[in-house]
Design a protein around this motif. Structure first.
Motif, PDB file in Angstrom:
ATOM      1  N   VAL A 154      -3.667  57.137  -5.234  1.00  0.00           N
ATOM      2  CA  VAL A 154      -4.046  56.306  -4.086  1.00  0.00           C
ATOM      3  C   VAL A 154      -3.936  57.128  -2.804  1.00  0.00           C
ATOM      4  O   VAL A 154      -2.928  57.804  -2.578  1.00  0.00           O
ATOM      5  CB  VAL A 154      -3.137  55.069  -3.975  1.00  0.00           C
ATOM      6  N   GLY A 155      -4.964  57.065  -1.993  1.00  0.00           N
ATOM      7  CA  GLY A 155      -4.911  57.593  -0.637  1.00  0.00           C
ATOM      8  C   GLY A 155      -5.005  56.410   0.316  1.00  0.00           C
ATOM      9  O   GLY A 155      -5.871  55.541   0.135  1.00  0.00           O
ATOM     10  N   CYS A 156      -4.138  56.343   1.329  1.00  0.00           N
ATOM     11  CA  CYS A 156      -4.119  55.147   2.170  1.00  0.00           C
ATOM     12  C   CYS A 156      -3.439  55.414   3.511  1.00  0.00           C
ATOM     13  O   CYS A 156      -2.936  56.508   3.769  1.00  0.00           O
ATOM     14  CB  CYS A 156      -3.396  54.012   1.443  1.00  0.00           C
ATOM     15  N   SER A 157      -3.414  54.382   4.332  1.00  0.00           N
ATOM     16  CA  SER A 157      -2.711  54.440   5.611  1.00  0.00           C
ATOM     17  C   SER A 157      -1.208  54.364   5.380  1.00  0.00           C
ATOM     18  O   SER A 157      -0.741  53.977   4.307  1.00  0.00           O
ATOM     19  CB  SER A 157      -3.156  53.269   6.495  1.00  0.00           C
ATOM     20  N   SER A 158      -0.449  54.685   6.406  1.00  0.00           N
ATOM     21  CA  SER A 158       1.013  54.643   6.303  1.00  0.00           C
ATOM     22  C   SER A 158       1.521  53.232   6.040  1.00  0.00           C
ATOM     23  O   SER A 158       2.473  53.033   5.290  1.00  0.00           O
ATOM     24  CB  SER A 158       1.642  55.189   7.592  1.00  0.00           C
ATOM     25  N   ARG A 159       0.899  52.222   6.643  1.00  0.00           N
ATOM     26  CA  ARG A 159       1.376  50.854   6.463  1.00  0.00           C
ATOM     27  C   ARG A 159       1.168  50.383   5.023  1.00  0.00           C
ATOM     28  O   ARG A 159       2.010  49.688   4.466  1.00  0.00           O
ATOM     29  CB  ARG A 159       0.712  49.902   7.454  1.00  0.00           C
ATOM     30  N   LEU A 160       0.050  50.774   4.401  1.00  0.00           N
ATOM     31  CA  LEU A 160      -0.179  50.394   3.009  1.00  0.00           C
ATOM     32  C   LEU A 160       0.720  51.191   2.081  1.00  0.00           C
ATOM     33  O   LEU A 160       1.196  50.677   1.065  1.00  0.00           O
ATOM     34  CB  LEU A 160      -1.646  50.596   2.639  1.00  0.00           C
ATOM     35  N   PHE A 161       0.954  52.452   2.420  1.00  0.00           N
ATOM     36  CA  PHE A 161       1.834  53.293   1.604  1.00  0.00           C
ATOM     37  C   PHE A 161       3.207  52.640   1.447  1.00  0.00           C
ATOM     38  O   PHE A 161       3.769  52.608   0.349  1.00  0.00           O
ATOM     39  CB  PHE A 161       1.974  54.673   2.246  1.00  0.00           C
ATOM     40  N   LYS A 162       3.746  52.102   2.515  1.00  0.00           N
ATOM     41  CA  LYS A 162       5.070  51.471   2.460  1.00  0.00           C
ATOM     42  C   LYS A 162       5.083  50.292   1.500  1.00  0.00           C
ATOM     43  O   LYS A 162       6.063  50.071   0.770  1.00  0.00           O
ATOM     44  CB  LYS A 162       5.493  51.020   3.860  1.00  0.00           C
ATOM     45  N   LYS A 163       4.000  49.524   1.495  1.00  0.00           N
ATOM     46  CA  LYS A 163       3.916  48.370   0.603  1.00  0.00           C
ATOM     47  C   LYS A 163       3.838  48.792  -0.857  1.00  0.00           C
ATOM     48  O   LYS A 163       4.448  48.177  -1.736  1.00  0.00           O
ATOM     49  CB  LYS A 163       2.710  47.505   0.981  1.00  0.00           C
ATOM     50  N   PHE A 164       3.082  49.847  -1.123  1.00  0.00           N
ATOM     51  CA  PHE A 164       2.950  50.323  -2.499  1.00  0.00           C
ATOM     52  C   PHE A 164       4.257  50.931  -2.999  1.00  0.00           C
ATOM     53  O   PHE A 164       4.721  50.619  -4.097  1.00  0.00           O
ATOM     54  CB  PHE A 164       1.827  51.364  -2.590  1.00  0.00           C
ATOM     55  N   ILE A 165       4.843  51.798  -2.213  1.00  0.00           N
ATOM     56  CA  ILE A 165       6.012  52.547  -2.661  1.00  0.00           C
ATOM     57  C   ILE A 165       7.217  51.628  -2.853  1.00  0.00           C
ATOM     58  O   ILE A 165       8.129  51.934  -3.638  1.00  0.00           O
ATOM     59  CB  ILE A 165       6.337  53.693  -1.678  1.00  0.00           C
ATOM     60  N   ASN A 166       7.236  50.488  -2.167  1.00  0.00           N
ATOM     61  CA  ASN A 166       8.355  49.547  -2.269  1.00  0.00           C
ATOM     62  C   ASN A 166       8.090  48.401  -3.236  1.00  0.00           C
ATOM     63  O   ASN A 166       8.943  47.530  -3.406  1.00  0.00           O
ATOM     64  CB  ASN A 166       8.691  48.972  -0.883  1.00  0.00           C
ATOM     65  N   ASN A 167       6.919  48.404  -3.876  1.00  0.00           N
ATOM     66  CA  ASN A 167       6.600  47.327  -4.811  1.00  0.00           C
ATOM     67  C   ASN A 167       7.504  47.402  -6.038  1.00  0.00           C
ATOM     68  O   ASN A 167       7.725  48.477  -6.602  1.00  0.00           O
ATOM     69  CB  ASN A 167       5.131  47.430  -5.230  1.00  0.00           C
ATOM     70  N   GLU A 168       8.029  46.264  -6.460  1.00  0.00           N
ATOM     71  CA  GLU A 168       9.000  46.239  -7.552  1.00  0.00           C
ATOM     72  C   GLU A 168       8.376  46.465  -8.919  1.00  0.00           C
ATOM     73  O   GLU A 168       9.044  46.944  -9.835  1.00  0.00           O
ATOM     74  CB  GLU A 168       9.760  44.908  -7.538  1.00  0.00           C
ATOM     75  N   TYR A 169       7.097  46.131  -9.082  1.00  0.00           N
ATOM     76  CA  TYR A 169       6.471  46.289 -10.400  1.00  0.00           C
ATOM     77  C   TYR A 169       5.808  47.653 -10.549  1.00  0.00           C
ATOM     78  O   TYR A 169       5.948  48.309 -11.586  1.00  0.00           O
ATOM     79  CB  TYR A 169       5.435  45.191 -10.653  1.00  0.00           C
ATOM     80  N   LEU A 170       5.086  48.088  -9.530  1.00  0.00           N
ATOM     81  CA  LEU A 170       4.387  49.368  -9.606  1.00  0.00           C
ATOM     82  C   LEU A 170       5.397  50.514  -9.525  1.00  0.00           C
ATOM     83  O   LEU A 170       6.206  50.562  -8.602  1.00  0.00           O
ATOM     84  CB  LEU A 170       3.368  49.488  -8.476  1.00  0.00           C
ATOM     85  N   GLU A 171       5.319  51.435 -10.485  1.00  0.00           N
ATOM     86  CA  GLU A 171       6.189  52.617 -10.428  1.00  0.00           C
ATOM     87  C   GLU A 171       5.417  53.721  -9.706  1.00  0.00           C
ATOM     88  O   GLU A 171       4.497  54.321 -10.273  1.00  0.00           O
ATOM     89  CB  GLU A 171       6.613  53.067 -11.817  1.00  0.00           C
ATOM     90  N   CYS A 172       5.787  53.975  -8.464  1.00  0.00           N
ATOM     91  CA  CYS A 172       5.030  54.881  -7.607  1.00  0.00           C
ATOM     92  C   CYS A 172       5.834  56.133  -7.252  1.00  0.00           C
ATOM     93  O   CYS A 172       7.056  56.083  -7.140  1.00  0.00           O
ATOM     94  CB  CYS A 172       4.618  54.182  -6.319  1.00  0.00           C
ATOM     95  N   LEU A 173       5.115  57.207  -7.044  1.00  0.00           N
ATOM     96  CA  LEU A 173       5.685  58.467  -6.588  1.00  0.00           C
ATOM     97  C   LEU A 173       4.870  58.976  -5.403  1.00  0.00           C
ATOM     98  O   LEU A 173       3.635  58.937  -5.434  1.00  0.00           O
ATOM     99  CB  LEU A 173       5.630  59.516  -7.704  1.00  0.00           C
TER     100      LEU A 173
END
Length: 262
Positions: free
Chosen positions: A235-254
């Motif tokens: 995923v490439g995105c804005s900083s505000r969306l990045f925070k939502k993705f990286i903090n999501n409890e179900y999605l395992e993000c790096l």
């Protein structure tokens, strides 16, 4: 057609030769004959290097997404444990062609600890595979290649809904279509989830279709890639969306960057 639908149709049709409304979906989703809206991706990703080149350093995020986003991240496709397999040294090679019985999910970070490898941005299934002497463990099921499971897609939509009311585009490459023709669709975010059930999209399994190769918003605040032979989504995105993705409890993000190896 009400006024809202008319304005929405005109917005999409300004950028293509002809739009075809998909029958039997009951929503305003269009199959676009012209791939013009996809060219911004095709023309701005790094070409795949020749593996025979002595200077080849491997493929990176930059081979999948343009270099224009504030942040990049990797969503690791879920893996599961077969609860009926007790011997963790047993490999799939040893048991032959049998079906696994998924039990509880195991996070990549936990499996990495279990097999003593580093959980880092470059992690992929080959790293885990090599930790088992190149024999995939029978008790582990997944992760899917080229297909992001439905709950992950639902989480992504849930993250995006409050942030953008833009038109969204969904692109399938030739490896994910039945006729080996590129397919491009446009519509509202919620409706585009139904595109995966369209007849031109290839089956991933008996019960489901492949997920899109690319999803992006018209304002290009986000672009999502699920390549057909990778076990993660970039995923490439804005900083505000990045925070939502990286903090999501179900999605395992790096967190990754443009130069991270795939």
């Amino acid at each position: 057609m009400n006024g809202k639908e008319h304005l929405y149709e005109m917005r999409i049709c300004n950028s293509c030769i002809r739009c075809i409304r998909i029958p039997n979906l009951g929503v305003i989703v269009y199959a676009i004959e012209n791939l013009q809206e996809f060219e911004w991706i095709r023309n701005n990703v790094r070409p795949i290097d020749n593996r025979k080149n002595e200077f080849w350093g491997g493929n990176t995020v930059g081979n999948l997404l343009p270099k224009q986003f504030d942040k990049y991240l990797k969503i690791l496709h879920p893996m599961y444990i077969d609860k009926f397999v007790q011997d963790k040294k047993l490999s799939w090679d040893e048991v032959g062609d049998v079906e696994g019985v998924p039990g509880e999910r195991i996070l990549w970070r936990h499996l990495a600890t279990e097999v003593s490898i580093e959980f880092k941005p470059e992690i992929n299934l080959w790293a885990i595979h090599n930790a088992f002497a190149r024999r995939w463990p029978r008790y582990v099921i997944g992760a899917r290649e080229g297909c992001l499971e439905e709950q992950c897609l639902q989480e992504m939509v849930r993250i995006l809904e409050p942030f953008s009311k833009e038109t969204y585009y969904v692109y399938f490459d030739i490896m994910k279509t039945c006729d080996f023709e590129e397919q491009l669709f446009a519509g509202q975010l919620d409706d585009l989830q139904l595109v995966m059930n369209y007849e031109t999209i290839k089956n991933y399994s008996d019960k489901e279709k492949y997920s899109p190769t690319y999803i992006w918003s018209d304002d290009k605040e986000i672009c999502i890639n699920t390549d057909y032979d990778l076990q993660f989504t970039i995923v490439g995105c804005s900083s505000r969306l990045f925070k939502k993705f990286i903090n999501n409890e179900y999605l395992e993000c790096l967190k990754v960057d443009y130069t991270t190896r795939n």
